[in-house]
Design a protein around this motif. Sequence first.
Motif, PDB file in Angstrom:
ATOM      1  N   TRP A  74       0.838  -1.198   0.000  1.00  0.00           N
ATOM      2  CA  TRP A  74       0.000   0.000   0.000  1.00  0.00           C
ATOM      3  C   TRP A  74       0.874   1.249   0.000  1.00  0.00           C
ATOM      4  CZ3 TRP A  74      -4.551   2.137  -0.774  1.00  0.00           C
ATOM      5  CH2 TRP A  74      -4.796   3.411  -0.273  1.00  0.00           C
ATOM      6  N   ALA A  75       1.906   1.268   0.830  1.00  0.00           N
ATOM      7  CA  ALA A  75       2.794   2.426   0.901  1.00  0.00           C
ATOM      8  C   ALA A  75       3.508   2.644  -0.434  1.00  0.00           C
ATOM      9  CB  ALA A  75       3.800   2.251   2.028  1.00  0.00           C
ATOM     10  N   THR A  76       3.925   1.554  -1.090  1.00  0.00           N
ATOM     11  CA  THR A  76       4.586   1.652  -2.394  1.00  0.00           C
ATOM     12  C   THR A  76       3.616   2.209  -3.428  1.00  0.00           C
ATOM     13  OG1 THR A  76       6.028  -0.202  -1.885  1.00  0.00           O
ATOM     14  CG2 THR A  76       5.735   0.327  -4.214  1.00  0.00           C
ATOM     15  N   TRP A  77       2.399   1.677  -3.458  1.00  0.00           N
ATOM     16  CA  TRP A  77       1.396   2.146  -4.407  1.00  0.00           C
ATOM     17  C   TRP A  77       1.083   3.622  -4.179  1.00  0.00           C
ATOM     18  CZ3 TRP A  77      -3.354   4.379  -3.700  1.00  0.00           C
ATOM     19  CH2 TRP A  77      -4.084   4.604  -4.871  1.00  0.00           C
ATOM     20  N   LEU A  78       0.913   4.011  -2.931  1.00  0.00           N
ATOM     21  CA  LEU A  78       0.562   5.393  -2.618  1.00  0.00           C
ATOM     22  C   LEU A  78       1.656   6.352  -3.075  1.00  0.00           C
ATOM     23  CD1 LEU A  78      -1.537   7.223  -1.292  1.00  0.00           C
ATOM     24  CD2 LEU A  78      -0.323   6.902   0.870  1.00  0.00           C
ATOM     25  N   GLU A  79       2.903   6.008  -2.804  1.00  0.00           N
ATOM     26  CA  GLU A  79       4.016   6.873  -3.214  1.00  0.00           C
ATOM     27  C   GLU A  79       4.074   6.997  -4.740  1.00  0.00           C
ATOM     28  OE1 GLU A  79       8.879   7.122  -2.834  1.00  0.00           O
ATOM     29  OE2 GLU A  79       7.784   5.712  -1.579  1.00  0.00           O
ATOM     30  N   ALA A  80       3.910   5.886  -5.446  1.00  0.00           N
ATOM     31  CA  ALA A  80       3.938   5.916  -6.910  1.00  0.00           C
ATOM     32  C   ALA A  80       2.751   6.693  -7.467  1.00  0.00           C
ATOM     33  CB  ALA A  80       3.955   4.490  -7.464  1.00  0.00           C
ATOM     34  N   ALA A  81       1.578   6.487  -6.912  1.00  0.00           N
ATOM     35  CA  ALA A  81       0.383   7.191  -7.388  1.00  0.00           C
ATOM     36  C   ALA A  81       0.515   8.693  -7.148  1.00  0.00           C
ATOM     37  CB  ALA A  81      -0.860   6.644  -6.697  1.00  0.00           C
ATOM     38  N   GLN A  82       1.079   9.088  -6.026  1.00  0.00           N
ATOM     39  CA  GLN A  82       1.284  10.508  -5.748  1.00  0.00           C
ATOM     40  C   GLN A  82       2.293  11.113  -6.724  1.00  0.00           C
ATOM     41  OE1 GLN A  82       2.290  10.288  -1.579  1.00  0.00           O
ATOM     42  NE2 GLN A  82       0.191  10.717  -0.944  1.00  0.00           N
ATOM     43  N   ASP A  83       3.333  10.340  -7.081  1.00  0.00           N
ATOM     44  CA  ASP A  83       4.311  10.818  -8.047  1.00  0.00           C
ATOM     45  C   ASP A  83       3.664  11.030  -9.413  1.00  0.00           C
ATOM     46  OD1 ASP A  83       7.243  11.316  -8.765  1.00  0.00           O
ATOM     47  OD2 ASP A  83       6.642   9.779 -10.230  1.00  0.00           O
ATOM     48  N   VAL A  84       2.821  10.094  -9.844  1.00  0.00           N
ATOM     49  CA  VAL A  84       2.133  10.240 -11.122  1.00  0.00           C
ATOM     50  C   VAL A  84       1.191  11.443 -11.069  1.00  0.00           C
ATOM     51  CG1 VAL A  84       0.496   9.159 -12.730  1.00  0.00           C
ATOM     52  CG2 VAL A  84       2.341   7.801 -11.718  1.00  0.00           C
TER      53      VAL A  84
END
Length: 158
Positions: A74-84
Amino acid sequence: MTQARKTNSLRVLHGQAPRVAPVVGGPLGQPDPPEWLPSAGQDEWERVVEACATHPTWLQHGDVAVLTAYCATWATWLEAAQDVARRGALVPGRSSADAAGGEEGGPRLVKNPAVQIARDAATQLRALCRELGFSPDARRRVDVGDLEQNDASERLLT
């Protein structure tokens, strides 16, 4: 095609014994998240454990590894989604060829690597959600135990 499983309520109505979920180390309770989890993963751990607390047998000690993997993903997905969301799906390329040759004289745009990271993490999240019974379909298939009742009068009525 196989028939969908009956819920325990339907099983009882049809005169069958309710299905009992196997206990794997007993109820998890409300443990603290691993210290090494990123902040977003720790927040998700707290949210999930609190949400599952109304069904004390939902999360068990045997689920800690899957819950930890879910929160880290979840933390990995959230960081990537915020970057996009911040930089967009296309970003300026970093190679010398990309820097030299965009159509309008600027750097060439390439796919943001965070797009693929978010996609991979989302795929893992879906699988982990199924394992933990976090999707509507998965909850239908898993016996999460009885709802914890805090009111003494409600316990008398059941």
